[in-house]
Motif scaffolding. Structure first.
Motif, PDB file in Angstrom:
ATOM      1  N   VAL A   4       4.071  10.617  -6.673  1.00 60.07           N
ATOM      2  CA  VAL A   4       4.921  10.999  -7.809  1.00 60.07           C
ATOM      3  C   VAL A   4       4.064  11.633  -8.898  1.00 60.07           C
ATOM      4  O   VAL A   4       4.388  12.714  -9.434  1.00 60.07           O
ATOM      5  CB  VAL A   4       5.683   9.776  -8.368  1.00 60.07           C
ATOM      6  CG1 VAL A   4       6.345  10.124  -9.702  1.00 60.07           C
ATOM      7  CG2 VAL A   4       6.738   9.302  -7.378  1.00 60.07           C
ATOM      8  N   GLU A   5       2.977  10.976  -9.225  1.00 62.86           N
ATOM      9  CA  GLU A   5       2.107  11.507 -10.282  1.00 62.86           C
ATOM     10  C   GLU A   5       1.495  12.842  -9.875  1.00 62.86           C
ATOM     11  O   GLU A   5       1.390  13.773 -10.686  1.00 62.86           O
ATOM     12  CB  GLU A   5       1.007  10.489 -10.604  1.00 62.86           C
ATOM     13  CG  GLU A   5       1.503   9.252 -11.320  1.00 62.86           C
ATOM     14  CD  GLU A   5       2.295   9.602 -12.574  1.00 62.86           C
ATOM     15  OE1 GLU A   5       1.837  10.458 -13.365  1.00 62.86           O
ATOM     16  OE2 GLU A   5       3.393   9.026 -12.758  1.00 62.86           O
ATOM     17  N   ALA A   6       1.097  12.959  -8.611  1.00 64.84           N
ATOM     18  CA  ALA A   6       0.492  14.211  -8.139  1.00 64.84           C
ATOM     19  C   ALA A   6       1.503  15.357  -8.146  1.00 64.84           C
ATOM     20  O   ALA A   6       1.121  16.534  -8.232  1.00 64.84           O
ATOM     21  CB  ALA A   6      -0.068  14.014  -6.736  1.00 64.84           C
ATOM     22  N   SER A   7       2.783  15.035  -8.058  1.00 61.74           N
ATOM     23  CA  SER A   7       3.826  16.064  -8.013  1.00 61.74           C
ATOM     24  C   SER A   7       4.390  16.391  -9.384  1.00 61.74           C
ATOM     25  O   SER A   7       5.168  17.355  -9.517  1.00 61.74           O
ATOM     26  CB  SER A   7       4.989  15.585  -7.121  1.00 61.74           C
ATOM     27  OG  SER A   7       4.555  15.317  -5.814  1.00 61.74           O
ATOM     28  N   ARG A   8       4.054  15.597 -10.388  1.00 64.44           N
ATOM     29  CA  ARG A   8       4.742  15.708 -11.667  1.00 64.44           C
ATOM     30  C   ARG A   8       4.613  17.084 -12.310  1.00 64.44           C
ATOM     31  O   ARG A   8       5.585  17.648 -12.808  1.00 64.44           O
ATOM     32  CB  ARG A   8       4.244  14.624 -12.631  1.00 64.44           C
ATOM     33  CG  ARG A   8       5.158  14.428 -13.836  1.00 64.44           C
ATOM     34  CD  ARG A   8       4.691  13.249 -14.678  1.00 64.44           C
ATOM     35  NE  ARG A   8       4.681  11.989 -13.961  1.00 64.44           N
ATOM     36  CZ  ARG A   8       5.774  11.255 -13.745  1.00 64.44           C
ATOM     37  NH1 ARG A   8       6.951  11.679 -14.161  1.00 64.44           N
ATOM     38  NH2 ARG A   8       5.677  10.110 -13.096  1.00 64.44           N
ATOM     39  N   GLU A   9       3.425  17.655 -12.286  1.00 63.97           N
ATOM     40  CA  GLU A   9       3.222  18.934 -12.977  1.00 63.97           C
ATOM     41  C   GLU A   9       4.044  20.038 -12.325  1.00 63.97           C
ATOM     42  O   GLU A   9       4.757  20.776 -13.003  1.00 63.97           O
ATOM     43  CB  GLU A   9       1.733  19.309 -12.986  1.00 63.97           C
ATOM     44  CG  GLU A   9       1.456  20.607 -13.731  1.00 63.97           C
ATOM     45  CD  GLU A   9      -0.025  20.924 -13.815  1.00 63.97           C
ATOM     46  OE1 GLU A   9      -0.346  22.039 -14.267  1.00 63.97           O
ATOM     47  OE2 GLU A   9      -0.852  20.066 -13.430  1.00 63.97           O
ATOM     48  N   LEU A  10       3.962  20.174 -10.991  1.00 68.77           N
ATOM     49  CA  LEU A  10       4.701  21.233 -10.304  1.00 68.77           C
ATOM     50  C   LEU A  10       6.152  20.843 -10.039  1.00 68.77           C
ATOM     51  O   LEU A  10       7.020  21.712  -9.921  1.00 68.77           O
ATOM     52  CB  LEU A  10       4.015  21.562  -8.973  1.00 68.77           C
ATOM     53  CG  LEU A  10       2.721  22.366  -9.042  1.00 68.77           C
ATOM     54  CD1 LEU A  10       2.134  22.531  -7.648  1.00 68.77           C
ATOM     55  CD2 LEU A  10       2.965  23.740  -9.664  1.00 68.77           C
ATOM     56  N   GLY A  11       6.438  19.559  -9.947  1.00 78.00           N
ATOM     57  CA  GLY A  11       7.774  19.128  -9.569  1.00 78.00           C
ATOM     58  C   GLY A  11       8.750  18.986 -10.700  1.00 78.00           C
ATOM     59  O   GLY A  11       9.964  18.874 -10.468  1.00 78.00           O
ATOM     60  N   LEU A  42       3.820   6.025  -5.497  1.00 80.34           N
ATOM     61  CA  LEU A  42       3.644   6.218  -6.941  1.00 80.34           C
ATOM     62  C   LEU A  42       2.563   7.261  -7.214  1.00 80.34           C
ATOM     63  O   LEU A  42       2.713   8.097  -8.127  1.00 80.34           O
ATOM     64  CB  LEU A  42       3.268   4.885  -7.595  1.00 80.34           C
ATOM     65  CG  LEU A  42       4.398   3.857  -7.696  1.00 80.34           C
ATOM     66  CD1 LEU A  42       3.860   2.525  -8.203  1.00 80.34           C
ATOM     67  CD2 LEU A  42       5.507   4.369  -8.620  1.00 80.34           C
ATOM     68  N   ALA A  43       1.504   7.244  -6.412  1.00 82.53           N
ATOM     69  CA  ALA A  43       0.448   8.242  -6.579  1.00 82.53           C
ATOM     70  C   ALA A  43       0.971   9.643  -6.272  1.00 82.53           C
ATOM     71  O   ALA A  43       0.604  10.625  -6.946  1.00 82.53           O
ATOM     72  CB  ALA A  43      -0.738   7.903  -5.669  1.00 82.53           C
ATOM     73  N   ALA A  85       0.831  -1.204   0.000  1.00 82.87           N
ATOM     74  CA  ALA A  85       0.000   0.000   0.000  1.00 82.87           C
ATOM     75  C   ALA A  85       0.869   1.259   0.000  1.00 82.87           C
ATOM     76  O   ALA A  85       0.554   2.248  -0.684  1.00 82.87           O
ATOM     77  CB  ALA A  85      -0.936  -0.007   1.206  1.00 82.87           C
ATOM     78  N   LYS A  86       1.976   1.242   0.749  1.00 83.32           N
ATOM     79  CA  LYS A  86       2.878   2.392   0.792  1.00 83.32           C
ATOM     80  C   LYS A  86       3.509   2.625  -0.579  1.00 83.32           C
ATOM     81  O   LYS A  86       3.646   3.774  -1.017  1.00 83.32           O
ATOM     82  CB  LYS A  86       3.968   2.153   1.847  1.00 83.32           C
ATOM     83  CG  LYS A  86       5.036   3.235   1.943  1.00 83.32           C
ATOM     84  CD  LYS A  86       4.480   4.570   2.414  1.00 83.32           C
ATOM     85  CE  LYS A  86       5.567   5.633   2.573  1.00 83.32           C
ATOM     86  NZ  LYS A  86       6.360   5.448   3.799  1.00 83.32           N
ATOM     87  N   ALA A  87       3.881   1.550  -1.272  1.00 85.50           N
ATOM     88  CA  ALA A  87       4.469   1.686  -2.601  1.00 85.50           C
ATOM     89  C   ALA A  87       3.476   2.332  -3.568  1.00 85.50           C
ATOM     90  O   ALA A  87       3.843   3.215  -4.364  1.00 85.50           O
ATOM     91  CB  ALA A  87       4.914   0.323  -3.127  1.00 85.50           C
TER      92      ALA A  87
END
Length: 280
Positions: free
Chosen positions: A264-271, A261-262, A255-257
Motif C-alpha cells: 500500500v505504501e509503495a503504491s501510494r504515490e502513483l496509485g 501494508l508495505a 507476514a502477509k498482512a
C-alpha cells in the motif's frame, strides 16, 4: 446448548474429527460424504444424535436432498461446516485445463452448492453459522499450489462477501485458515498430481512431489485439537470472520498482512490522485 451440525466430508480426516467431537459434546450431527458407509465406520456406527447421509458436494441435487433429510430428522441446521475438499498439486503449466476446472468445481463450487441448499433453512430460522474450511493457501499463494490456492482464494472471497448478505438474517460466517495439519489431505484419495509434463519443470516437479509425499503424516498440526477449537468458535455469539489455526499459519498470515501494508505504501504515490477532476 445443543446444536445441529451439518458436516461435509465426514468420512475421514478433519471432517470425521469435527463430527466425532461434536457428538461427544452432546450436539446432533448430520455427517455427510460420498460414501455413507465410510462415514458410519469413521464415527462408530449409527447413533440417536447422528444422521449419516450421502452427499457429493459437486452435485446440487444431493446437497438439497441431504439438507431435506437433516431438517426432517432434526428440524433445523445451526452450523454448516464446509469441510470436503481435495488437492490438485503441480506447476500451473503442467496442470491440465480439466484438472484446474475440477479443482475449482470441488473446492469452490462445492461449498457454494451446499451453502445454497442450507441458507433457506437458516434464513427461516433467522439464525445460523456457516463455517468454511479454507487454508493457509487461501491467503498466501505458493509454488506447486496454483490450482489449490486459486480455489481457496475464491472461497475466501465468497465467504467474505456472503457475510454482508446474510448477517441481517442472524447468520454468521467464519473462514477457517489452517496451516499444515495431519488431515489426510495429502493421501492418495485426496491428492492428484499434474498430468502433463513440461521439460523445463521436470527436475523441480520430481523434487517437489517427493517433498509433498514425504510430508504426509508428518504435519505438525493435530486435527483433533483443531476440531475442538472449531467447536469453541461455533459456540461464540459473535464468531470471527476468520479463524487462523496453527502456529505456522499465524506467522505466515501476519507476514502477509505486513507485506500488504508495505505494498500500500509503495503504491501510494502513483496509485493516488487518479480520479476524474470532477470526482476529486
Amino acid at each position: 446448548m445443543s446444536k445441529v451440525f451439518f458436516v461435509t466430508g465426514a468420512g475421514r480426516g478433519l471432517g470425521a474429527d469435527i463430527a466425532r467431537h461434536a457428538l461427544q459434546a452432546g450436539h446432533r450431527v448430520v455427517a455427510t460424504g460420498r460414501r455413507p458407509g465410510r462415514v458410519v465406520e469413521a464415527l462408530g456406527g449409527e447413533q440417536d444424535n447422528l444422521l449419516v447421509t450421502a452427499l457429493d458436494i459437486t452435485d446440487p441435487a444431493t446437497a438439497r436432498a441431504a439438507v431435506e433429510a437433516a431438517v426432517e430428522r432434526f428440524g433445523r441446521i445451526d452450523v454448516l461446516v464446509n469441510n470436503a475438499a481435495n488437492f490438485y498439486a503441480g506447476y500451473f503449466e503442467e496442470l491440465s485445463e480439466d484438472q484446474m476446472r475440477a479443482q475449482i468445481e470441488t473446492n469452490l463450487f462445492g461449498p457454494m452448492n451446499v451453502t445454497r441448499a442450507v441458507l433457506p433453512v437458516m434464513r427461516e430460522q433467522r439464525s445460523g453459522h456457516v463455517i468454511t474450511i479454507s487454508s493457509l493457501a487461501g491467503q498466501v499463494g505458493g509454488e506447486f499450489t496454483a490450482a489449490y490456492a486459486t480455489s481457496k482464494f475464491g472461497v475466501e472471497g465468497f465467504m467474505e462477501s456472503l457475510r454482508h448478505e446474510v448477517e441481517p438474517f442472524g447468520i454468521r460466517t467464519t473462514i477457517v485458515e489452517p496451516g499444515f495439519f495431519r488431515t489426510e489431505l495429502l493421501v492418495d484419495a485426496s491428492t492428484t498430481y499434474a498430468e502433463l509434463s513440461v521439460e523445463d519443470y521436470a527436475e523441480r516437479t520430481a523434487a517437489t512431489k517427493k517433498a509433498w509425499e514425504s510430508m504426509n503424516g508428518q504435519q505438525a498440526g493435530d486435527p483433533a485439537k483443531l476440531a475442538d477449537a472449531l467447536l469453541e468458535v461455533a459456540a461464540l455469539d459473535e464468531p470471527p470472520l476468520r479463524f487462523i489455526a496453527g502456529d505456522d499459519c499465524l506467522a505466515a498470515v501476519e507476514a502477509k498482512a505486513k507485506e500488504l501494508l508495505a505494498q500500500v505504501e509503495a503504491s501510494r504515490e502513483l496509485g493516488s490522485g487518479l480520479a476524474h477532476a470532477d470526482a476529486a
